[in-house]
Design a protein around this motif. Structure first.
Motif, mmCIF file in Angstrom:
data_model
loop_
_atom_site.group_PDB
_atom_site.id
_atom_site.type_symbol
_atom_site.label_atom_id
_atom_site.label_comp_id
_atom_site.label_asym_id
_atom_site.label_seq_id
_atom_site.Cartn_x
_atom_site.Cartn_y
_atom_site.Cartn_z
ATOM 1 N N GLY A 107 0.833 -1.207 0.000
ATOM 2 C CA GLY A 107 0.000 0.000 0.000
ATOM 3 C C GLY A 107 0.862 1.248 0.000
ATOM 4 O O GLY A 107 1.843 1.348 -0.731
ATOM 5 N N GLU A 108 0.539 2.186 0.885
ATOM 6 C CA GLU A 108 1.262 3.476 0.913
ATOM 7 C C GLU A 108 2.381 3.494 1.954
ATOM 8 O O GLU A 108 2.952 4.541 2.237
ATOM 9 C CB GLU A 108 0.276 4.609 1.232
ATOM 10 C CG GLU A 108 -0.843 4.793 0.227
ATOM 11 C CD GLU A 108 -0.312 5.137 -1.155
ATOM 12 O OE1 GLU A 108 0.527 6.053 -1.243
ATOM 13 O OE2 GLU A 108 -0.713 4.471 -2.132
ATOM 14 N N GLU A 109 2.654 2.339 2.543
ATOM 15 C CA GLU A 109 3.616 2.296 3.656
ATOM 16 C C GLU A 109 5.004 1.882 3.178
ATOM 17 O O GLU A 109 5.131 1.124 2.218
ATOM 18 C CB GLU A 109 3.168 1.234 4.686
ATOM 19 C CG GLU A 109 1.824 1.499 5.315
ATOM 20 C CD GLU A 109 1.863 2.682 6.254
ATOM 21 O OE1 GLU A 109 2.871 2.836 6.964
ATOM 22 O OE2 GLU A 109 0.895 3.462 6.250
ATOM 23 N N PRO A 110 6.070 2.327 3.891
ATOM 24 C CA PRO A 110 7.389 1.753 3.619
ATOM 25 C C PRO A 110 7.383 0.266 3.987
ATOM 26 O O PRO A 110 6.609 -0.148 4.856
ATOM 27 C CB PRO A 110 8.338 2.525 4.544
ATOM 28 C CG PRO A 110 7.490 3.339 5.426
ATOM 29 C CD PRO A 110 6.079 3.318 4.955
ATOM 30 N N PHE A 111 8.209 -0.505 3.337
ATOM 31 C CA PHE A 111 8.200 -1.947 3.594
ATOM 32 C C PHE A 111 9.604 -2.521 3.462
ATOM 33 O O PHE A 111 10.484 -1.915 2.849
ATOM 34 C CB PHE A 111 7.233 -2.654 2.633
ATOM 35 C CG PHE A 111 7.625 -2.533 1.183
ATOM 36 C CD1 PHE A 111 8.329 -3.547 0.553
ATOM 37 C CD2 PHE A 111 7.307 -1.383 0.454
ATOM 38 C CE1 PHE A 111 8.709 -3.420 -0.775
ATOM 39 C CE2 PHE A 111 7.694 -1.253 -0.871
ATOM 40 C CZ PHE A 111 8.395 -2.271 -1.484
ATOM 41 N N LEU A 112 9.777 -3.718 4.054
ATOM 42 C CA LEU A 112 11.065 -4.418 4.029
ATOM 43 C C LEU A 112 11.013 -5.534 2.993
ATOM 44 O O LEU A 112 9.995 -6.214 2.888
ATOM 45 C CB LEU A 112 11.310 -5.036 5.407
ATOM 46 C CG LEU A 112 12.524 -5.962 5.486
ATOM 47 C CD1 LEU A 112 13.786 -5.162 5.757
ATOM 48 C CD2 LEU A 112 12.336 -7.032 6.543
ATOM 49 N N VAL A 113 12.102 -5.721 2.262
ATOM 50 C CA VAL A 113 12.255 -6.907 1.411
ATOM 51 C C VAL A 113 13.380 -7.745 2.005
ATOM 52 O O VAL A 113 14.484 -7.230 2.242
ATOM 53 C CB VAL A 113 12.592 -6.523 -0.050
ATOM 54 C CG1 VAL A 113 13.009 -7.750 -0.858
ATOM 55 C CG2 VAL A 113 11.398 -5.834 -0.711
ATOM 56 N N ALA A 114 13.097 -9.026 2.286
ATOM 57 C CA ALA A 114 14.117 -9.943 2.807
ATOM 58 C C ALA A 114 14.176 -11.154 1.877
ATOM 59 O O ALA A 114 13.139 -11.770 1.615
ATOM 60 C CB ALA A 114 13.758 -10.380 4.224
ATOM 61 N N LEU A 115 15.341 -11.479 1.380
ATOM 62 C CA LEU A 115 15.456 -12.633 0.496
ATOM 63 C C LEU A 115 15.429 -13.912 1.334
ATOM 64 O O LEU A 115 16.188 -14.034 2.302
ATOM 65 C CB LEU A 115 16.734 -12.552 -0.344
ATOM 66 C CG LEU A 115 16.871 -11.272 -1.180
ATOM 67 C CD1 LEU A 115 18.047 -11.398 -2.153
ATOM 68 C CD2 LEU A 115 15.595 -10.951 -1.933
ATOM 69 N N GLY A 116 14.553 -14.820 0.933
ATOM 70 C CA GLY A 116 14.303 -16.025 1.732
ATOM 71 C C GLY A 116 15.420 -17.041 1.690
ATOM 72 O O GLY A 116 15.365 -18.066 2.371
ATOM 73 N N ASP A 117 16.484 -16.759 0.911
ATOM 74 C CA ASP A 117 17.600 -17.715 0.858
ATOM 75 C C ASP A 117 18.860 -17.153 1.518
ATOM 76 O O ASP A 117 19.942 -17.681 1.315
ATOM 77 C CB ASP A 117 17.896 -18.111 -0.596
ATOM 78 C CG ASP A 117 18.340 -16.924 -1.442
ATOM 79 O OD1 ASP A 117 18.356 -15.791 -0.933
ATOM 80 O OD2 ASP A 117 18.678 -17.144 -2.623
ATOM 81 N N SER A 118 18.724 -16.076 2.289
ATOM 82 C CA SER A 118 19.902 -15.481 2.932
ATOM 83 C C SER A 118 19.716 -15.413 4.446
ATOM 84 O O SER A 118 18.809 -14.730 4.929
ATOM 85 C CB SER A 118 20.123 -14.046 2.440
ATOM 86 O OG SER A 118 20.290 -14.020 1.057
ATOM 87 N N ILE A 119 20.593 -16.114 5.174
ATOM 88 C CA ILE A 119 20.579 -16.023 6.638
ATOM 89 C C ILE A 119 21.611 -14.978 7.034
ATOM 90 O O ILE A 119 22.741 -14.996 6.535
ATOM 91 C CB ILE A 119 20.975 -17.373 7.278
ATOM 92 C CG1 ILE A 119 20.054 -18.491 6.795
ATOM 93 C CG2 ILE A 119 20.949 -17.275 8.809
ATOM 94 C CD1 ILE A 119 20.499 -19.887 7.243
ATOM 95 N N LEU A 120 21.240 -14.065 7.917
ATOM 96 C CA LEU A 120 22.203 -13.063 8.402
ATOM 97 C C LEU A 120 22.576 -13.379 9.841
ATOM 98 O O LEU A 120 21.725 -13.401 10.727
ATOM 99 C CB LEU A 120 21.611 -11.649 8.325
ATOM 100 C CG LEU A 120 21.262 -11.122 6.939
ATOM 101 C CD1 LEU A 120 20.929 -9.632 7.013
ATOM 102 C CD2 LEU A 120 22.377 -11.341 5.933
ATOM 103 N N GLY A 121 23.852 -13.626 10.064
ATOM 104 C CA GLY A 121 24.339 -13.896 11.419
ATOM 105 C C GLY A 121 24.139 -15.355 11.793
ATOM 106 O O GLY A 121 23.192 -16.006 11.340
ATOM 107 N N LEU A 122 25.064 -15.867 12.626
ATOM 108 C CA LEU A 122 24.945 -17.242 13.098
ATOM 109 C C LEU A 122 23.618 -17.381 13.848
ATOM 110 O O LEU A 122 23.311 -16.580 14.736
ATOM 111 C CB LEU A 122 26.141 -17.558 14.016
ATOM 112 C CG LEU A 122 26.273 -19.003 14.480
ATOM 113 C CD1 LEU A 122 26.488 -19.955 13.302
ATOM 114 C CD2 LEU A 122 27.437 -19.135 15.464
ATOM 115 N N HIS A 123 22.815 -18.378 13.447
ATOM 116 C CA HIS A 123 21.472 -18.579 14.004
ATOM 117 C C HIS A 123 20.606 -17.330 13.883
ATOM 118 O O HIS A 123 19.773 -17.047 14.747
ATOM 119 C CB HIS A 123 21.548 -19.101 15.438
ATOM 120 C CG HIS A 123 22.181 -20.458 15.493
ATOM 121 N ND1 HIS A 123 22.981 -20.884 16.505
ATOM 122 C CD2 HIS A 123 22.177 -21.478 14.598
ATOM 123 C CE1 HIS A 123 23.434 -22.109 16.244
ATOM 124 N NE2 HIS A 123 22.952 -22.481 15.086
#
Ligand code: G1P
Length: 281
Positions: A107-123
């Protein structure tokens, strides 16, 4: 293609790294960072992602009665307090096109895109998403991207950004290029699979022409934001936040072993096994 035969009938997002599929780490990371409404943009062959996050009353009952409450909390995603929505990208027409599938949801809101194949940080212990949000607000940005340093000879695997001032932890980005050759790369700072956007990005994606493979690149749409002098910012991943690359077998194996070694339940035992195997080799 690079993970066949493992990914012949299942998406790479569902490959396990240690005891969990990759996408579960991503969801847990986002919840930790305060994201509660999540739209999964899936496609053919990715139905197992929906199944994974679904309720399974029989399993939940069995774990409850068997007093396996710890395990229950790792498979009963209702407890995360997040809402999951799903939509499909009908044709594989690139990351930019996938993001466009989320237009009505955002909609009119800012939003996040996160790629489902990338883990950031151990666990998945990363708070970079919260830092992206802070920079988005404080700098009145149109886009904020998590970036990490990669070896120069690896630039052709990533989107690479050209920062205005390379030394700061967060900085303005003046140009971006998708998968450049090392000699053409403007820096060694790679896009790390987490972005915050203002909805203006949708208009930019619509203006992008498909590349030689017929794909609409998200990186090209972000370049258009830069061209229009809108504020595009980069935020570096912190020391404990490296991106675990699942894109090919050598780095997938490495990620799996690192997570297995750090596993609270099985790590100690697994280390002994590994040492034994290495001594034998
Ligand atoms: C995508 C993006 C790229 C980014 C990479 C890693 O590429 O297009 O800019 O650096 O993810 O998160 P892909 O790996 O899908 O080819």
């Amino acid at each position: 293609m690079r993970l066949l035969p493992a990914t012949k009938s299942q998406p790479k997002e569902m490959l396990p790294v240690g005891r969990k599929p990759i996408v579960q780490y991503v969801v847990e990371e986002l919840v930790t960072n305060g994201i509660q409404q999540m739209l999964f943009i899936t496609g053919r062959n990715k139905a197992s992602i929906e199944n994974h996050f679904d309720d399974d009353p029989e399993l939940f009952r069995a774990l409850n009665e068997g007093d396996r409450k710890e395990l229950l909390s790792e498979v009963n995603f209702k407890d995360l307090g997040a809402n999951f929505f799903y939509t499909r990208q009908r044709l594989q027409r690139g990351l930019g096109d996938a993001v466009l599938c989320g237009e009505n949801f955002a909609g009119e809101e800012p939003f996040l895109v996160a790629l489902g194949d990338s883990i950031l940080g151990l666990h998945a212990k990363s708070n970079v998403v919260a830092r992206l949000a802070e920079v988005y607000e404080s700098k009145h940005a149109s886009c904020v991207i998590a970036v990490e340093e990669v070896p120069r000879d690896q630039t052709r695997h990533y989107g690479i950004v050209q920062p205005e001032d390379e030394t700061a932890d967060s900085f303005r980005i003046v140009n971006l290029i998708e998968k450049p050759k090392p000699e053409e790369s403007p820096s060694n700072l790679a896009i790390a699979g987490r972005y915050i956007f203002s909805p203006v990005i949708f208009e930019m994606i619509r203006r992008v022409k498909p590349d030689q493979r017929g794909e609409i690149q998200l990186t090209d749409a972000i370049q258009r934001l830069c061209d229009e002098r809108r504020r595009v910012m980069g935020v570096r991943l912190g020391p404990g936040e490296r991106r675990y690359d699942i894109g090919n077998f050598p780095s997938y194996f490495e990620s799996f072993v690192e997570f297995a070694l750090a596993d609270p339940l099985h790590g100690v035992e697994f280390r002994k096994v590994l040492e034994r195997l290495l001594a034998r080799a």
